[in-house]
Each structure stands twice: as structure tokens, then as C-alpha cells.
Design a protein around this motif. Sequence first.
Motif, mmCIF file in Angstrom:
data_model
loop_
_atom_site.group_PDB
_atom_site.id
_atom_site.type_symbol
_atom_site.label_atom_id
_atom_site.label_comp_id
_atom_site.label_asym_id
_atom_site.label_seq_id
_atom_site.Cartn_x
_atom_site.Cartn_y
_atom_site.Cartn_z
ATOM 1 N N VAL A 193 0.871 -1.180 0.026
ATOM 2 C CA VAL A 193 -0.035 0.084 0.052
ATOM 3 C C VAL A 193 0.876 1.036 0.029
ATOM 4 O O VAL A 193 1.901 1.363 0.883
ATOM 5 N N ASN A 194 0.732 2.148 -0.974
ATOM 6 C CA ASN A 194 1.807 3.021 -1.175
ATOM 7 C C ASN A 194 3.258 2.808 -1.231
ATOM 8 O O ASN A 194 3.834 3.593 -0.589
ATOM 9 N N GLY A 195 3.344 1.967 -1.781
ATOM 10 C CA GLY A 195 4.762 1.296 -2.022
ATOM 11 C C GLY A 195 5.324 0.497 -0.695
ATOM 12 O O GLY A 195 6.672 0.413 -0.712
ATOM 13 N N GLU A 196 4.582 0.344 0.455
ATOM 14 C CA GLU A 196 5.075 -0.407 1.529
ATOM 15 C C GLU A 196 4.372 -1.469 2.165
ATOM 16 O O GLU A 196 2.829 -1.617 1.382
ATOM 17 N N LYS A 197 4.933 -2.165 2.672
ATOM 18 C CA LYS A 197 3.805 -3.358 3.488
ATOM 19 C C LYS A 197 2.771 -2.519 4.072
ATOM 20 O O LYS A 197 2.968 -1.752 4.896
ATOM 21 N N MET A 198 1.617 -3.357 4.130
ATOM 22 C CA MET A 198 0.556 -2.913 5.222
ATOM 23 C C MET A 198 0.727 -2.747 6.431
ATOM 24 O O MET A 198 1.567 -3.665 7.113
ATOM 25 N N SER A 199 0.414 -1.832 7.037
ATOM 26 C CA SER A 199 0.865 -1.345 8.445
ATOM 27 C C SER A 199 -0.363 -0.929 9.137
ATOM 28 O O SER A 199 -1.138 0.066 8.547
ATOM 29 N N LYS A 200 -0.540 -1.298 10.275
ATOM 30 C CA LYS A 200 -1.695 -0.863 11.232
ATOM 31 C C LYS A 200 -1.501 0.477 11.618
ATOM 32 O O LYS A 200 -1.956 1.492 11.881
ATOM 33 N N ALA A 201 0.051 0.587 11.931
ATOM 34 C CA ALA A 201 0.595 1.851 12.361
ATOM 35 C C ALA A 201 0.234 3.154 11.656
ATOM 36 O O ALA A 201 -0.003 4.239 12.002
ATOM 37 N N ARG A 202 0.426 2.851 10.343
ATOM 38 C CA ARG A 202 0.418 3.950 9.288
ATOM 39 C C ARG A 202 -1.248 3.894 8.767
ATOM 40 O O ARG A 202 -1.595 4.710 7.685
ATOM 41 N N GLY A 203 -2.089 3.188 9.292
ATOM 42 C CA GLY A 203 -3.173 3.145 9.059
ATOM 43 C C GLY A 203 -3.715 2.516 7.433
ATOM 44 O O GLY A 203 -4.783 2.788 6.832
ATOM 45 N N THR A 204 -2.762 1.537 6.951
ATOM 46 C CA THR A 204 -2.809 1.247 5.623
ATOM 47 C C THR A 204 -3.178 -0.574 5.698
ATOM 48 O O THR A 204 -3.413 -1.000 4.712
ATOM 49 N N PHE A 205 -3.354 -0.848 7.148
ATOM 50 C CA PHE A 205 -3.644 -2.450 7.254
ATOM 51 C C PHE A 205 -4.941 -2.518 7.126
ATOM 52 O O PHE A 205 -5.973 -2.349 8.182
ATOM 53 N N ILE A 206 -5.891 -2.644 6.124
ATOM 54 C CA ILE A 206 -7.234 -2.722 5.687
ATOM 55 C C ILE A 206 -7.944 -4.055 5.676
ATOM 56 O O ILE A 206 -7.574 -4.738 4.982
ATOM 57 N N ASN A 207 -8.769 -4.244 6.597
ATOM 58 C CA ASN A 207 -9.603 -5.444 6.477
ATOM 59 C C ASN A 207 -10.664 -5.384 5.287
ATOM 60 O O ASN A 207 -11.305 -4.141 5.094
ATOM 61 N N ALA A 208 -11.070 -6.710 4.908
ATOM 62 C CA ALA A 208 -12.084 -6.471 3.972
ATOM 63 C C ALA A 208 -13.444 -5.757 4.395
ATOM 64 O O ALA A 208 -13.992 -5.026 3.560
ATOM 65 N N ARG A 209 -13.541 -6.012 5.668
ATOM 66 C CA ARG A 209 -15.087 -5.304 6.074
ATOM 67 C C ARG A 209 -14.635 -4.017 6.227
ATOM 68 O O ARG A 209 -15.848 -3.104 6.197
ATOM 69 N N GLN A 210 -13.867 -3.632 6.590
ATOM 70 C CA GLN A 210 -13.218 -2.037 6.837
ATOM 71 C C GLN A 210 -13.505 -1.366 5.548
ATOM 72 O O GLN A 210 -14.230 -0.285 5.404
ATOM 73 N N TYR A 211 -13.113 -1.962 4.352
ATOM 74 C CA TYR A 211 -13.149 -1.497 3.267
ATOM 75 C C TYR A 211 -14.800 -1.278 2.577
ATOM 76 O O TYR A 211 -15.140 -0.386 2.279
ATOM 77 N N LEU A 212 -15.313 -2.321 2.960
ATOM 78 C CA LEU A 212 -16.702 -2.505 2.715
ATOM 79 C C LEU A 212 -17.888 -1.258 3.176
ATOM 80 O O LEU A 212 -18.755 -1.077 2.871
ATOM 81 N N GLU A 213 -17.235 -0.779 4.311
ATOM 82 C CA GLU A 213 -17.896 0.101 5.194
ATOM 83 C C GLU A 213 -17.755 1.323 4.514
ATOM 84 O O GLU A 213 -18.735 2.258 4.620
ATOM 85 N N LEU A 214 -16.878 1.442 3.511
ATOM 86 C CA LEU A 214 -16.516 2.803 2.904
ATOM 87 C C LEU A 214 -16.859 2.724 1.359
ATOM 88 O O LEU A 214 -17.205 3.730 0.938
ATOM 89 N N LEU A 215 -16.587 1.781 0.776
ATOM 90 C CA LEU A 215 -16.445 1.750 -0.782
ATOM 91 C C LEU A 215 -17.290 0.408 -1.281
ATOM 92 O O LEU A 215 -17.191 -0.656 -0.638
#
Length: 528
Positions: free
Chosen positions: A381-403
Amino acid sequence: MRRPWRRARGANSPRLQAVLPDRPRSAERLPLRLTSPKQSAFRAPRGPEDSEETVTKTLVTSALPYANGSIHLGHLVEYIQTDIYVRFLRSCGEEVIYICADDTHGTPIEIKAQQMGISPERLVEGIGAEHRKDFADFGVSFDHYDSTNSPENREYAVMIFERLKAGGYVEKRPLELTYCEKDKRFLPDRFVRGTCPKCGAGDQYGDVCEKCGTTYAPTELVDPRCAICGSAPLRRDSEHYFFKLGEFTEFLKEWAAGEGTLDPAVRKNLLGGWLGTGLADWCISRDGPYFGFEIPGEQNKYFYVWLDAPIGYISSTERYLKAKGGSQTALAYWDERAEARIVHFIGKDILNFHALFWPAVLKGAGLKRPDKIAVHGMLTVNGEKMSKARGTFINARQYLELLDPSYLRYFYAANLGPSPEDLDLSLSEFRLKVNAELVNNLGNLCNRALSILATKLGGKLSGERDQALIDDALATVPVVRAAFAKLEYRNALRAVVELGERANKFVQDSKPWEKVASAPEQARRDLS
């Protein structure tokens, strides 16, 4: 219609929120009456000599997600990639079934259930329900989704183990292992932590250093400790079963070199890597406590999860056929002489299990090997490993609530090819591509044409159409079909997008909205 877009409650994804694509115009269900029967554009014409019996049966699988956590956007690369391929085969009139299951066994699940105060069975049942819902909401069209913790999987695991033993491919011998006196259990490599013996990084796993990438045995760790309780472990011998993987080296070289079996880049790495340096025997048993299938005739010994997990492909096929009724078993697809095609989709992180261990086990057990293994890269994500600290570790359900899930499906498809290079989810590119191609090009074309037909022209198509545009579209079909067949999704979508651009120009130039009142049939012709 999708639910109105809203901020997800509890979803730690501010960057995702910041790149929401433009909301497309509302598209109602349009009551169009087609003048000819619906037919797939990809279906090849059949001659009188063709029959259903001549159609090759294809079994397609995705790797089995582990049942101890939620599905995230990295997982979805594979399931969306596989689903697109399966839908393509169906649109071509192929007889295809898409099988998957939760991988439900192993120490991590057993320990997590213990920590939660529930049984492993209850844990994997709850995770399985969550996985099924996430996949369904992303439009992943499994024909059957199962669990490796089934009676059928136990039966096939025992059958394959016994066949391997009978063939002389399994032997039993002592193995020195790490043991926790406090927890009264042998510890898998990942449940031993310590300091890397090469770079000195602390808190590393017992098999590989995440900082420098060095692999080693747990005995090489400096100051090892049990990852469960933190105490210093001991070393003890235990009797275990080993699969003689090295005896299949020449077979695996021949199998990997087969036309279409592996992507050339994957084949080169496999032949020059594991197959070039020699294959060690593989331990296929584990000591209890362990959540899995007990080995017949043994006390407190279980099949290693990487033995029974891929066998879940076979048992899930069996359970699918049982649910359909009839007398077929999984051997209709998995018998060595079966006239079926087996295609696995996997990530490059589990290539060794699927391209070495699994074909060798099938060969030793007298079963059919996969005809093709499609290997994809990892998601960044944005060229880096997914990271909870950077807010880029996104679960399927979190995505579905937005898009809308179609946005992610489109973005992945527009960037996927047959090779295992990593896919970067650049959030800015995601927004631009979805807006420019999916919404403003293809979505806008459908909306502007169908809305006029449905609301102002009685929902009917014309029998007369612009032949040049139709010929252009028909000329694109074999290009798109060939690209999908080769897993070149990005090329297929590029051809569709370019066709959409030409069609939008045609609509813009012909201005059918100006002809609705004065020349309705000409407007209908333009839009048809």
C-alpha cells in the motif's frame, strides 16, 4: 444499489477515507427488453460434432485462508484474481467449478482458542462464517466453500498417508525439538522467539529473522524463549514421520517444465532454487496438544497442517459433489486418469508447498497433479507493506463500510498479469483509475445510453445499429478473450477501456439526446 457511503465505525483507515472516488450518478435497474437471446460474447460457437461430453472439466482453487483472523485486502488480490478467471471460463461455456475452504488446523488456532476460552471447533466456525460473508460481499463466486476440519478431509488424509507409506515414501525417526516445560508442549518454530544469531536483532522467530532474512534452526537462536509463556525452552527428542521429498526431484523437474504449468519466471526460480540445491525430507507429523487429525495407530501424534490443508482441495471437491447429489466422488477430478484440468491460484509466499510438496504427495499417492499453478505477488500500500501503525492495514469489512467492492475488483484487475510481481495499491492511483476508467468512461457510457433508452425510448433496442462500431467491438472480443486466458487482466481491461473511449466519442458526436423528440428511431439506432 450500494448503501450510502459513510465513515466506518471503528475502521482505522483514514487514508482510505481520504481517497474516496467521486460518487457516480445513480443507476436504476433499467427494464430493457433485448431483441435477441442473451449470449456470452466469449462463448465459442459449437459445431454439430461438439457435445457436453467433449467439454473439459476444470477445477479451480484459491489457497485456503487460515482460520485465525479476518480477510484483508492482501488476501483479496488472490480471490478476486481467481474469481475473474472463473467467470471468464464460465462466459466461454466451460464446465468449471470453483472450490475453496478454510484452513482450520495447527498450533496457532489451538492456542488462540485456548486463550479465548473456547474450543478450536467454535473458533474456526465463527471465523469461517466471517470469511464466507466477506467473500460473498466482494462478489467472489465460489461453487463450494468448506473447511479442512471435515470427516471427508480426515478420510482422504489417512488414505493418502497410507498410500505414501505403502509406496515407501514415508519413514519414522527421532527428531530433536524445542520443548516448553512450563506449558508441557513441543513448540513449533514460530512459537520460539529470540535473538538472531547473524545480525543480533531481538525478538525474532525460531526459523527466520524478519530483519536480515537469515533462516536457521530454533537451536541457533541466542537466548531463546517460549512465545507463549516466556520461559527458556529445553531440547527433547520425539519420534516423527518424514516424507521423502528428495525422491521426487526428477519428477518435479519434469512436472515444473511442463508447458503452461508455471509462469516462466516462477519456473526459473523453482528450478534454480529449491530443485537446484536439493530437497530435504519433510516432517509431516506434530506432537500434541495440537488441533488436527490424529495419525492412526499413534498416541498423541497428528498430521502436520501442511499435509492435510492441501488435501482440503480434494475433500472440498468431494463435499461439493455430494451436495449436488449423484454418485461422483472427488476422484472424478483427482484420479490420476481423470479427464479434468486442475488450476491452483496461490501467492508466491507458499510456492514451495504447492509446487514441490503437494505435487510430490499427489504423485506418491497415485493422484492427479495440478495442470497449472498461477502465482501472484504480494500487496503493498503506497509502496510499503501494509501497516496498522500507518493506517494502511485494511480488512475486507473495513473497506466494505466505505467503498463499493467493484472499485477494488477493477483496480486489481487493471494491474494484474500472469507473473508474480507485487501489486501496489497506491491510494492516489486507485482514485484516479477508478474515476477516469470505471466511473467516467465505462460507467458513464452505460448510464448515458441506457438511461435515455429506458426513460425516453420505451426500453427497446433498435434492429438497426451502426455497423462500424459493432465491428470494432467484435474485433476487440478475441483480444480480450486471449488476454483473460493468459491471465493478462490488465491488457484485457486496457482493450475494454479503449473501446469505451471510442464508444463514448460516437455517442458524443451523434448526440442522441437531441434527436429523442424529432427523430426517436435515429436516437434509438445510435444508442443500440
